[in-house]
Design an enzyme around this catalytic site. Structure first.
Site, PDB file in Angstrom:
ATOM      1  N   LYS A 123      -3.606 -23.636 -41.036  1.00  0.00           N
ATOM      2  CA  LYS A 123      -2.786 -24.648 -39.963  1.00  0.00           C
ATOM      3  C   LYS A 123      -3.759 -24.143 -38.785  1.00  0.00           C
ATOM      4  CE  LYS A 123       1.519 -25.149 -37.609  1.00  0.00           C
ATOM      5  NZ  LYS A 123       3.012 -24.878 -37.692  1.00  0.00           N
ATOM      6  N   ASP A 228      14.024 -26.167 -33.436  1.00  0.00           N
ATOM      7  CA  ASP A 228      13.560 -27.381 -34.237  1.00  0.00           C
ATOM      8  C   ASP A 228      13.998 -27.383 -35.545  1.00  0.00           C
ATOM      9  OD1 ASP A 228      12.732 -29.860 -34.100  1.00  0.00           O
ATOM     10  OD2 ASP A 228      10.534 -29.224 -34.360  1.00  0.00           O
TER      11      ASP A 228
END
Length: 529
Positions: A123, A228
Site C-alpha cells: 500500500k 469510515d
C-alpha cells in the site's frame, strides 16, 4: 489499473540511490535542493553528482525546477517509491511487485511478493491528489505544523496506519497482518476476498449485521472509532468472515465529535443492509451505552486525545476509577446509578472527587482558547447587526412622524405631477400638442363654443408641464481618452518585455544570475584598493 514500472531498479547503481537519499534529506528544509547541497550531503564530487542527477531526471526519479531566484532538484513520487522498495528489498521483506488492485484518494494498492514467493499487499500512500487536498481539515498529520510536503505527510500516514494495524492485531481484531513499513509504503498480508459492496448474497443477513455492530462496539470499548466503517472498507472471506481495512481516519472516543463519528459508522451499516439485503433491525448500539475497557487511543495518540487528557486518565486509573474517560453527562448518569446502590458508595465518592477538579484539567487549553475566540467573534457580529437594526427602526419611526400637511402649507411647495400614461418623447411633443389642439377645437364646435373653465385650466397646465421622465432607456459607460489608452498600452508592452526578460533559460540560470550580480558589485567597488 496497471503495473508499476520497477524495471529500472536493476540498472541503478549505489551512487544513484546515494544521490536520491541526499535529495530526500535536503528536502527536509528545502523545497528545491541546489546542486551544491546535494553534492555535500552525498559526499560525491559535483561533476559526478551532476551526471547522476541527469540520469535520474531521464527516468523521472527527480525533477529539476527553475524559478526566478532558486534552481534545484526535487524528489518525485516515483523516486520515493524506489527508495522505499530498495530498503525493503535489502531487508528481504519484498522481492517483487505485481499488478495494481486498488486505488483511492489517499493510496494505491499493489500485489507483491516476498523472496520466498509468498503473496503480500503493498500500500503506497499518495497524499496530495487533487481529489483530496483538505488534509489539514480531515486528518491530523500536520498536528501544529504550518506546512509540510506531500511526501512527508504520506510517510506520517503510513506510519500511523501501521501502528493501528499492529495494535488492532494484538487485540484480536479482524485486520490484515502488518509485516513492515518503510517511508510511505505499508506491507501487509494479502486478503483474498471481495469487498462488502460487491457481495450479492449472504446466508444470514441478521447474523452478519450483529457481527458488524459488535465490531463497532468492541473498537469503541478499546477507545477508538473507525470513522469510515462502510461497505467499501470491509472485505468478506469465503466463510463470511469480515476483515477491516483502511484506518488513517480513526479517532478517539474522547474526540469532541466522537459521537458523530460513532453514529455515522452505525448509520452506514444500517443503510447498506436495508438497501442491499432488505434487512432492517430495530436494535443498534448507542454511543452513551459504550463503556471503555482499554486505552488503545492513548497508546497510539489517536485524534482528539491530547497529552493532558492522557495524564488525567492515567491518574484516574491509578486511583482505581475507570470511568474518568467518559463525558460529563455520562458521568452524571453513572453517579446517580451508583448513588442508588449502597454497596457502591465508595465509587460514587471517587467520582465526586474527580468532578470537583477544574475544567482546564479536562479540556485542552487550545480548545478552550479557540472557543473563547469564536464567542468573541459572534458577539462582535451580533452587536453590529443589532446596531444596524436599531438605526433602521429609528429611521422608519422618524419617516412615519413626518407631517405631510405641514409641508404642503409651506411656501414653495408644489404638487408632484406624474407623467401621463400616453406620454411620448419630447421630440414628438409639438406634433402631439397640435393634434390635441385640433381635437379640442372640434370638441368646442360640437359643444356650441361652451368650454368649462376647468378644462381650459387643465389645458394650460398640460402645455406648460415639463416631462419628468422618458420612455427611452440609454446606457451609460465610462469612456477613456486617447492619451489614457496610449499610456495603458505602453505600460502593457513594457510589462510583457519584462516578463520575457525574466524568463529562465538553461539549467545554470541561477549561477549566471549570481555571477552577473558579482560582476556588478566588483565594478562598483573598482579602484578602491
Amino acid at each position: 489499473m496497471g503495473r508499476m514500472n520497477v524495471s529500472m531498479m536493476r540498472y541503478l547503481e549505489g551512487d544513484h540511490f546515494r544521490v536520491l537519499i541526499a535529495v530526500e534529506m535536503g528536502m527536509k528544509n528545502h523545497e528545491v535542493v541546489p546542486l551544491a547541497l546535494v553534492s555535500a550531503i552525498a559526499g560525491i564530487h559535483r561533476g559526478g553528482v551532476a551526471r547522476t542527477l541527469n540520469d535520474l531526471c531521464k527516468h523521472s526519479l527527480v525533477a529539476f525546477e527553475r524559478s526566478k531566484k532558486f534552481d534545484g532538484y526535487r524528489l518525485t513520487i516515483r523516486g520515493y517509491d524506489y527508495l522505499a522498495l530498495r530498503a525493503l528489498c535489502s531487508r528481504e521483506v519484498v522481492g517483487s511487485v505485481g499488478n495494481q488492485i486498488g486505488i483511492g484518494k489517499e493510496s494505491d494498492v499493489y500485489v507483491g511478493g516476498d523472496p520466498e514467493l509468498n503473496d503480500l499487499c503493498l500500500k503506497f500512500h499518495r497524499l496530495g491528489r487533487t481529489s483530496f487536498r483538505k488534509i489539514k481539515e480531515k486528518r491530523d498529520y500536520h498536528k501544529k505544523r504550518k506546512s509540510a510536503s506531500w511526501l512527508y505527510l504520506s510517510r506520517l500516514a503510513a506510519a500511523k496506519e501501521f501502528a493501528f494495524l499492529k495494535a488492532l492485531q494484538e487485540r484480536g481484531f479482524p485486520v490484515p497482518k502488518a509485516v513492515d513499513v518503510c517511508r510511505h509504503l505499508v506491507v501487509m498480508q494479502l486478503v483474498v476476498g471481495q469487498t462488502l459492496c460487491n457481495v450479492t448474497h449472504v446466508e444470514d443477513a441478521g447474523a452478519l449485521y450483529d457481527r458488524l455492530m459488535a465490531l463497532i462496539v468492541k473498537m469503541a470499548r478499546h477507545g477508538v472509532i473507525h470513522g469510515d466503517f462502510n461497505e467499501f472498507n470491509l472485505i468478506m472471506l469465503e466463510d463470511e468472515r469480515i476483515v477491516m481495512i483502511d484506518f488513517p481516519q480513526m479517532v478517539s472516543i474522547d474526540h469532541p465529535n466522537a459521537e458523530y463519528y460513532f453514529d455515522r459508522d452505525v448509520t452506514c451499516v444500517r443503510t447498506f443492509f436495508k438497501r442491499k439485503f432488505d434487512y432492517e433491525s430495530e436494535d443498534w448500539p448507542k454511543f452513551d451505552e459504550v463503556e471503555r475497557k482499554g486505552n488503545m487511543d492513548v497508546l497510539l495518540e489517536a485524534s482528539g486525545f491530547t497529552k493532558k487528557m492522557a495524564l488525567d486518565l492515567n491518574k484516574a486509573y491509578d486511583e482505581g476509577d475507570f470511568l474518568a474517560h467518559c463525558e460529563q453527562e455520562l458521568r452524571n448518569r453513572q453517579e446517580e446509578d451508583l448513588g442508588e446502590d449502597e454497596d457502591d458508595s465508595d465509587d460514587s465518592k471517587s467520582m465526586e472527587d474527580i468532578q470537583e477538579e477544574p475544567e482546564d484539567l479536562e479540556k485542552d487549553h487550545e480548545e478552550l482558547q479557540a472557543q473563547e475566540n469564536t464567542v468573541k467573534q459572534q458577539k462582535i457580529v451580533l452587536s453590529q447587526t443589532t446596531r444596524f437594526t436599531d438605526w433602521l427602526s429609528d429611521a422608519t419611526n422618524q419617516l412615519e412622524a413626518v407631517d405631510l400637511d405641514a409641508l404642503k402649507s409651506e411656501e414653495g411647495y408644489k404638487d408632484i405631477e406624474l407623467p401621463p400614461e400616453d406620454f411620448k418623447r419630447p421630440a414628438d411633443s409639438e406634433n402631439d400638442d397640435e393634434n390635441d389642439e385640433d381635437e379640442e377645437e372640434g370638441e368646442e364646435e360640437d359643444a356650441d363654443g361652451h368650454v368649462a373653465v376647468e378644462e381650459q385650466v387643465a389645458k394650460v397646465v398640460k402645455k406648460k408641464r415639463v416631462p419628468s421622465g422618458a420612455r427611452s432607456v440609454a446606457s451609460s459607460a465610462a469612456t477613456f481618452t486617447a492619451e489614457d489608452v496610449k499610456r495603458r498600452l505602453a505600460l502593457d508592452r513594457k510589462r510583457n518585455k519584462e516578463k520575457i526578460r525574466l524568463k529562465v533559460k538553461g539549467k545554470q540560470s541561477a549561477v549566471g544570475r549570481n555571477r552577473k550580480d558579482n560582476k556588478d558589485v566588483i565594478a562598483e567597488y573598482a579602484g578602491w584598493i
